[in-house]
Design an enzyme around this catalytic site. Structure first.
Site, PDB file in Angstrom:
ATOM      1  N   SER A  61      18.495  11.265  -7.570  1.00 44.62           N
ATOM      2  CA  SER A  61      17.859  11.863  -8.739  1.00 44.62           C
ATOM      3  C   SER A  61      17.936  13.380  -8.611  1.00 44.62           C
ATOM      4  O   SER A  61      17.754  13.929  -7.516  1.00 44.62           O
ATOM      5  CB  SER A  61      16.392  11.435  -8.827  1.00 44.62           C
ATOM      6  OG  SER A  61      16.271  10.044  -9.001  1.00 44.62           O
ATOM      7  N   ALA A 124      13.232  10.868 -14.183  1.00 43.74           N
ATOM      8  CA  ALA A 124      12.433  10.387 -15.308  1.00 43.74           C
ATOM      9  C   ALA A 124      10.973  10.783 -15.111  1.00 43.74           C
ATOM     10  O   ALA A 124      10.313  11.258 -16.049  1.00 43.74           O
ATOM     11  CB  ALA A 124      12.569   8.873 -15.432  1.00 43.74           C
ATOM     12  N   HIS A 161      17.510   3.121 -16.625  1.00 38.43           N
ATOM     13  CA  HIS A 161      18.628   2.169 -16.558  1.00 38.43           C
ATOM     14  C   HIS A 161      18.765   1.401 -17.889  1.00 38.43           C
ATOM     15  O   HIS A 161      18.468   1.926 -18.949  1.00 38.43           O
ATOM     16  CB  HIS A 161      18.486   1.247 -15.356  1.00 38.43           C
ATOM     17  CG  HIS A 161      18.459   1.966 -14.039  1.00 38.43           C
ATOM     18  ND1 HIS A 161      19.282   3.038 -13.752  1.00 38.43           N
ATOM     19  CD2 HIS A 161      17.689   1.782 -12.927  1.00 38.43           C
ATOM     20  CE1 HIS A 161      19.035   3.470 -12.523  1.00 38.43           C
ATOM     21  NE2 HIS A 161      18.074   2.729 -12.012  1.00 38.43           N
TER      22      HIS A 161
END
Length: 292
Positions: A61, A124, A161
């Site tokens: 990430s 996220a 996802h």
């Protein structure tokens, strides 16, 4: 360079990553004597492993990259960028939320609710922190977020996802698309994931490896039907057209190279994260260069 040099390559068990590394997994390209050992784990686990410098190359990430600067450099390829779309906050209903809510109304609605998130090191989560500030977050595995929302253990869930495409079919409603919000705020794509490589690998080798990985991504794009078919065992709940759609969202020109726009997006994302107090220090980006 030693022949058959083994390198660990961590990536998510998702169709977009499988698509990117199809050519490597099926030995469709020249790997210049490197033997890539594929390790498939969820992104939060890969983030955590990178903080311990356990993998030679890994998906990561962009949020987590800010914690591994001492050990890893960013590869110029492998980016997952949400260009006007991205992780979605969902719930079972939009109770008490106006039909066309303002950002402030969405914030107020979410701040009163517990939100299941797929790991505190995911991009996220960072994006939602930038939108909301502090909030009542419940960390759960990414593939259990829907279950937590449906069962009432959380009031809303942050979906990453393929769930970004399947939430409506599962009976959930969208509260917020963070990629859409970020685009409106900054006019930039939302940087979600990238690939990193250990700095202990000599710079010249890092450049060669970067070019191999780029060739793998390009091979998938050039042989799309075969690469999508290769990814289908990891396309949880998606048919071939939906898997192809999802792959197209996150394997594209940005994936071949961040370019100036992608690099600016990462800088903006992590600068705002530092200014908001979410990450501890300013981040100086270090990218591997392709061979001259």
């Amino acid at each position: 360079m030693p022949a058959n040099k083994k390198l660990t390559l961590g990536h998510s068990p998702d169709p977009d990553d499988a698509f990117m590394f199809y050519a490597l997994a099926e030995r469709k390209i020249d790997t210049r004597g490197y033997d890539f050992q594929h390790i498939l784990q969820d992104i939060q686990t890969l983030n955590e492993r990178c903080t311990r410098a356990e993998l030679d190359i890994s998906a990561i990430s962009i949020h987590a990259y800010s914690y591994v600067l001492d050990h890893y450099a960013l590869l110029p390829c492998g980016a997952s960028m949400g260009d006007g779309y991205g992780p979605v906050v969902v719930a079972v209903s939009r109770e008490d939320l106006p039909e066309n809510p303002t950002e402030n109304e969405i914030r107020a609605w979410l701040l009163w609710r517990r939100i299941a998130v797929p790991g505190a090191m995911t991009s996220a989560y960072l994006a939602l922190r930038l939108f909301l500030g502090e909030f009542d977050a419940m960390q759960v595995p990414f593939d259990q977020v829907f279950d937590y929302v449906a069962s009432g253990r959380s009031h809303a869930g942050l979906i990453i996802h393929e769930g970004q495409l399947t939430y409506a079919a599962g009976g959930f409603v969208k509260i917020l698309d963070l990629g859409e919000w970020w685009r409106q705020l900054t006019s930039l794509p939302l940087p979600l994931g990238g690939n990193v490589i250990r700095k202990s690998i000599p710079p010249a080798e890092r450049s060669i490896i970067a070019s191999i990985l780029r060739e793998s991504i390009q091979y998938g794009l050039d042989h799309r039907i075969e690469a999508v078919e290769h990814s289908m065992p990891l396309a949880r709940g998606l048919n071939i057209p939906m898997a192809d759609q999802f792959i197209g969202m996150y394997v594209n020109d940005f994936t071949l190279d961040y370019g100036e726009t992608g690099r600016r997006a990462i800088h903006e994302f992590l600068t705002r994260a530092h200014e908001a107090g979410v990450i501890p220090a300013p981040v100086k980006l270090e990218f591997v260069q392709y061979p001259a």
